[in-house]
Design a protein around this motif. Sequence first.
Motif, PDB file in Angstrom:
ATOM      1  N   ARG A   1       0.861  -1.189   0.000  1.00 49.85           N
ATOM      2  CA  ARG A   1       0.000   0.000   0.000  1.00 49.85           C
ATOM      3  C   ARG A   1       0.890   1.230   0.000  1.00 49.85           C
ATOM      4  N   TRP A   2       0.526   2.229  -0.764  1.00 51.18           N
ATOM      5  CA  TRP A   2       1.332   3.448  -0.914  1.00 51.18           C
ATOM      6  C   TRP A   2       0.509   4.664  -0.551  1.00 51.18           C
ATOM      7  N   ASN A   3       1.165   5.651   0.035  1.00 52.67           N
ATOM      8  CA  ASN A   3       0.469   6.900   0.379  1.00 52.67           C
ATOM      9  C   ASN A   3       0.447   7.845  -0.812  1.00 52.67           C
ATOM     10  N   ALA A   4      -0.137   7.400  -1.926  1.00 46.74           N
ATOM     11  CA  ALA A   4      -0.180   8.243  -3.118  1.00 46.74           C
ATOM     12  C   ALA A   4      -1.450   7.888  -3.877  1.00 46.74           C
ATOM     13  N   PRO A   5      -2.135   8.894  -4.430  1.00 46.27           N
ATOM     14  CA  PRO A   5      -3.371   8.606  -5.169  1.00 46.27           C
ATOM     15  C   PRO A   5      -3.084   7.899  -6.495  1.00 46.27           C
ATOM     16  N   VAL A   6      -1.905   8.170  -7.062  1.00 44.30           N
ATOM     17  CA  VAL A   6      -1.549   7.556  -8.348  1.00 44.30           C
ATOM     18  C   VAL A   6      -0.255   6.762  -8.173  1.00 44.30           C
ATOM     19  N   VAL A   7      -0.312   5.491  -8.464  1.00 44.31           N
ATOM     20  CA  VAL A   7       0.884   4.651  -8.419  1.00 44.31           C
ATOM     21  C   VAL A   7       1.020   3.999  -9.789  1.00 44.31           C
ATOM     22  N   VAL A   8       2.086   4.353 -10.499  1.00 40.28           N
ATOM     23  CA  VAL A   8       2.249   3.920 -11.891  1.00 40.28           C
ATOM     24  C   VAL A   8       3.047   2.619 -11.944  1.00 40.28           C
ATOM     25  N   ASP A   9       2.696   1.781 -12.911  1.00 40.13           N
ATOM     26  CA  ASP A   9       3.457   0.542 -13.108  1.00 40.13           C
ATOM     27  C   ASP A   9       3.542   0.282 -14.603  1.00 40.13           C
ATOM     28  N   LYS A  10       4.372  -0.660 -14.947  1.00 34.97           N
ATOM     29  CA  LYS A  10       4.584  -0.983 -16.352  1.00 34.97           C
ATOM     30  C   LYS A  10       4.842  -2.482 -16.446  1.00 34.97           C
ATOM     31  N   HIS A  11       4.346  -3.093 -17.502  1.00 32.61           N
ATOM     32  CA  HIS A  11       4.599  -4.522 -17.694  1.00 32.61           C
ATOM     33  C   HIS A  11       4.808  -4.799 -19.173  1.00 32.61           C
ATOM     34  N   CYS A  12       5.686  -5.739 -19.461  1.00 33.99           N
ATOM     35  CA  CYS A  12       5.851  -6.174 -20.846  1.00 33.99           C
ATOM     36  C   CYS A  12       5.411  -7.622 -20.950  1.00 33.99           C
ATOM     37  N   VAL A  13       4.551  -7.893 -21.925  1.00 35.25           N
ATOM     38  CA  VAL A  13       4.016  -9.237 -22.119  1.00 35.25           C
ATOM     39  C   VAL A  13       5.126 -10.226 -22.468  1.00 35.25           C
ATOM     40  N   GLY A  14       6.231  -9.695 -22.980  1.00 41.03           N
ATOM     41  CA  GLY A  14       7.416 -10.520 -23.017  1.00 41.03           C
ATOM     42  C   GLY A  14       7.748 -11.204 -24.324  1.00 41.03           C
ATOM     43  N   GLY A  15       8.845 -11.918 -24.299  1.00 38.65           N
ATOM     44  CA  GLY A  15       9.255 -12.698 -25.450  1.00 38.65           C
ATOM     45  C   GLY A  15      10.228 -12.017 -26.379  1.00 38.65           C
ATOM     46  N   LEU A  16      10.706 -10.840 -26.012  1.00 40.05           N
ATOM     47  CA  LEU A  16      11.595 -10.115 -26.912  1.00 40.05           C
ATOM     48  C   LEU A  16      12.941  -9.858 -26.232  1.00 40.05           C
ATOM     49  N   PRO A  17      14.025 -10.461 -26.745  1.00 43.01           N
ATOM     50  CA  PRO A  17      15.318 -10.288 -26.073  1.00 43.01           C
ATOM     51  C   PRO A  17      15.777  -8.830 -26.102  1.00 43.01           C
ATOM     52  N   GLY A  18      16.375  -8.406 -25.003  1.00 41.45           N
ATOM     53  CA  GLY A  18      16.970  -7.074 -24.960  1.00 41.45           C
ATOM     54  C   GLY A  18      15.999  -5.939 -24.701  1.00 41.45           C
ATOM     55  N   ASN A  19      14.700  -6.270 -24.537  1.00 41.67           N
ATOM     56  CA  ASN A  19      13.676  -5.238 -24.401  1.00 41.67           C
ATOM     57  C   ASN A  19      13.715  -4.649 -22.990  1.00 41.67           C
ATOM     58  N   ARG A  20      14.806  -3.943 -22.682  1.00 36.53           N
ATOM     59  CA  ARG A  20      15.062  -3.523 -21.301  1.00 36.53           C
ATOM     60  C   ARG A  20      14.710  -2.069 -21.066  1.00 36.53           C
ATOM     61  N   THR A  21      13.443  -1.711 -21.311  1.00 33.59           N
ATOM     62  CA  THR A  21      13.032  -0.314 -21.187  1.00 33.59           C
ATOM     63  C   THR A  21      12.784   0.109 -19.739  1.00 33.59           C
ATOM     64  N   THR A  22      12.501  -0.857 -18.857  1.00 35.88           N
ATOM     65  CA  THR A  22      12.009  -0.522 -17.515  1.00 35.88           C
ATOM     66  C   THR A  22      12.877   0.478 -16.741  1.00 35.88           C
ATOM     67  N   PRO A  23      14.210   0.279 -16.638  1.00 36.45           N
ATOM     68  CA  PRO A  23      14.991   1.235 -15.838  1.00 36.45           C
ATOM     69  C   PRO A  23      14.896   2.667 -16.381  1.00 36.45           C
ATOM     70  N   ILE A  24      14.796   2.775 -17.702  1.00 36.31           N
ATOM     71  CA  ILE A  24      14.709   4.099 -18.325  1.00 36.31           C
ATOM     72  C   ILE A  24      13.348   4.732 -18.016  1.00 36.31           C
ATOM     73  N   ILE A  25      12.292   3.909 -18.147  1.00 41.44           N
ATOM     74  CA  ILE A  25      10.937   4.420 -17.917  1.00 41.44           C
ATOM     75  C   ILE A  25      10.771   4.870 -16.464  1.00 41.44           C
ATOM     76  N   VAL A  26      11.252   4.065 -15.520  1.00 42.49           N
ATOM     77  CA  VAL A  26      11.116   4.421 -14.100  1.00 42.49           C
ATOM     78  C   VAL A  26      11.823   5.757 -13.841  1.00 42.49           C
ATOM     79  N   ALA A  27      13.015   5.924 -14.423  1.00 46.99           N
ATOM     80  CA  ALA A  27      13.767   7.168 -14.201  1.00 46.99           C
ATOM     81  C   ALA A  27      13.000   8.374 -14.751  1.00 46.99           C
ATOM     82  N   ILE A  28      12.445   8.231 -15.956  1.00 42.64           N
ATOM     83  CA  ILE A  28      11.698   9.338 -16.568  1.00 42.64           C
ATOM     84  C   ILE A  28      10.442   9.663 -15.749  1.00 42.64           C
TER      85      ILE A  28
END
Lengths: 520, 520
Positions: A183-210
């Motif tokens: 549980r988080w003390n924030a009205p909006v909590v963003v997440d991201k998921h990739c359905v998968g299967g694609l090598p090298g598709n490492r966007t998550t660290p970049i997206i979290v930073a942005i």
Amino acid sequence: MTMPPSPAAPPATGNGSPNGLAQPPLRARRLGLYTQHQPIVFMRTDCHVCRSEGLSARSQVLVTAGARQVQATLFQVDGDRLLAREEVGLSETAWEFLGVAEGDEIRVSHPPALESLANVRRRIYGNRLDQRAFSEIVTDIVAGRYTEVHLAAFLTASAALPLDEDETTSLTRAMVDVGDRLRWNAPVVVDKHCVGGLPGNRTTPIIVAIVAANGLVMPKTSSRAITSPAGTADTMETLAPVDLDIAALKRVVEAEGGCIAWGGAVHLSPADDIFLRVERELDIDTEGQLIASVLSKKISAGSTHVVIDIPVGPTAKVRGEDAATHLAARIDAVAARFGLSTTCVQTDGTQPVGRGIGPALEAFDVLAVLRNAPGAPDDLRRRAITLAGAALEIGGKAAEGEGAALAHATLESGAAWVKFQAICAAQGGLREPPRATYVRPLLAPRAGRVVYINNRKLSRLAKLAGAPEAKAAGLHMETRLGEEVDKGQPLLRIHAQTTGEMAYALDYVARAGDIIEVEP
Amino acid sequence: MTMPPSPAAPPATGNGSPNGLAQPPLRARRLGLYTQHQPIVFMRTDCHVCRSEGLSARSQVLVTAGARQVQATLFQVDGDRLLAREEVGLSETAWEFLGVAEGDEIRVSHPPALESLANVRRRIYGNRLDQRAFSEIVTDIVAGRYTEVHLAAFLTASAALPLDEDETTSLTRAMVDVGDRLRWNAPVVVDKHCVGGLPGNRTTPIIVAIVAANGLVMPKTSSRAITSPAGTADTMETLAPVDLDIAALKRVVEAEGGCIAWGGAVHLSPADDIFLRVERELDIDTEGQLIASVLSKKISAGSTHVVIDIPVGPTAKVRGEDAATHLAARIDAVAARFGLSTTCVQTDGTQPVGRGIGPALEAFDVLAVLRNAPGAPDDLRRRAITLAGAALEIGGKAAEGEGAALAHATLESGAAWVKFQAICAAQGGLREPPRATYVRPLLAPRAGRVVYINNRKLSRLAKLAGAPEAKAAGLHMETRLGEEVDKGQPLLRIHAQTTGEMAYALDYVARAGDIIEVEP
């Protein structure tokens, strides 16, 4: 029905004294045995409990130590080969469930009847199940009461007659209910998921930073590789510690708005891990299970808004646009029932993303994009911007259609890189990914154009080279679809940490057929 | 795709020298481990082969010793706890498959890809399979290449979308093709099968005696108990040796026209045993599997004419007359495709047959009927006469409608008893079944009429008393449906060989609820 007085009625699950005589107690012995989650106990064929309880090889048994219990599969051993007379050998999984010490007293008996299996049988025979039935099934599964046969039957039945929207919702809720929930003390909590299967598709660290740099909360937990050469947690681990418990996770997110942690230390949707293991063994993928898997993890993580990346391509998990559209509609509908907002984004799934495949090689790509390095892989950068843009829009930080521009600006200004370094520092310190000792190129057999890249074969090759256990191992792509190459020009480079692993990888190249096709 | 010259390309499945250095070979070690048919190998986590092949816990592996191979599940063990450095521990099943001796050199590698699993996946998704697909599946199953998960998926898929007549035929043929097949020098070879689920239904020894006494060939192979308190082979074993190999079987049948042997020593339809084990774990029963199971065994046994006993009752396997009629029609149709003549006989499945439940107790019933003893259980006698009559008719020894009379006469004249003694002598000698040490009655709780008998609970009770391992253990029924009983009158008697087993049985009575219902 009445009985004549019984001389020594034992407890229903009694060990030791069914005939009124004291029997020595059973003692736990640690075998140091790895079975990948399967609790197994070993008992001697001449053990008095096996005899009195009528237990035989492959019986399911209930093992009790103090207040803790685990259901396990029984294997029997002859004479003194492995066990002393009253010893019960335990696999590591059983040992950890019970929390025993060497020589502790344990009891072994028949497990209680598995009532929820009647639901599975009803489902096999074509009856749809309600919330209660799914909850009973998932509760028993997480308690370790289902054998491999039971698990496979449940998943097969849900594939033969696909889960409908109500059932998918019920399964999702059941999976959420049996795990922890953040549980988080924030009205909006963003997440991201990739359905998968694609090598090298490492966007998550970049997206979290942005996203975090724009003031949104994004507590991202990711998995390690299961069948792929690298999971986000494996890649991120080459840059900073990821093994955070819930307290550490909360501290990082409170300080920086985001984290990129390993999900294994926080027990969100434990049923999901079990289902994934069996689906992998069958190599089946069903929409209902996929949706329940993704959404149960996100709901458990306390997310309110989720961007879902659906790569589409002939060797990706989703192979056509229609299938992707249908999947997205079903995800949105089920998510809405939990008050979760989702945005599904179809992306190119025809070839790997970035240049690196493998934990450290993917981390170098991530660093290059975050640092705005001149040679940074453009496809990874554009994809991260698209997905981060969608997250900024769904999270209310950008108007519709303006998220990508904001994401782009956040990256270009260096704000994302600053945020990423701060997150890494909060997680325990930014570090430099390792580099492989051995590098060997794979050369184009002829001059021509690259017309096809087999993602599955690339994954296999990267794993043979040592990824993800060997962090520096993997592949570095030197070409992309549509590029012209000369004969003898490197198509990719194999990175390995031992000559043995390099030899295995090269041997696979020799027998795998075309991994990258070049047409004259 | 070409490669730069490789310094040391290893063989595809090479152990020992992926990096060009000689590694010590792996050595077989027998663990004396019983896993009920599952081949398991144990290797150390630090074993060089696990590392170079990328094997992890629960990997499927191919184990080779000389010219023999087995596919097995890998478990890994830490350090020196169970294995010396280059040792590979083998379960009994793996040990027997490989036929190795202690310390023999073995090799462990990745198994070949399991191509037939694509057929299973197609079947899960609702596509019907042809002969070739079933043959590929069954071949891989019998070779031990399917995990529990794969087996369960195949069986579940065949239950979710039931096998049609073509598929049932294809599965039957595939199951016949992978096993041994007996051939007899006789135009008519009679067989008998009971669909099962009814305790004490031990007609087979009586039927074989009657049929063989009339000059027909009836080489009967039967199973031991799997979930029941006694199989025909268990009961027969209390009267004569049943563990005959093919040569002995042929000798007995040539001399006497019939035998009652254990089928386990002759490998007819080995796939069937595997399917039964998994179906039992799921507790599902499907018509297609049942038919393929029965017919594949009969075709493999070289039978030409088969009588099939279908007991119908609320706690029997087939619960209603419609289901029995449908099952019979399907059996007849599939059997006809193999040139096999079948006669299905619906029988009363509402209560146990005879008085005894358990190997020796059932054998006493059989002896009483064969000897025309005054107290012989009439229901067992009448049922054996009906089924033997059907066999005599189908085998051409009696006109339609006249088989039962011939069977009756054969029994009453003592000819069947003479033939039975001769068969026992040929199998190794007739012997007296053992008697239990401890006998305890179960008393009627009130005066009234016996209105319901729960066959499943009776079976459980007999097993808790020690059957079938303890040959003399089991139940002796003292009442039948519809009989009036006084309060305190025995409803049945429990027979056990140890006080411990008696105590377990009595404890079950106390908590199982009504096993036999008496209505005032």
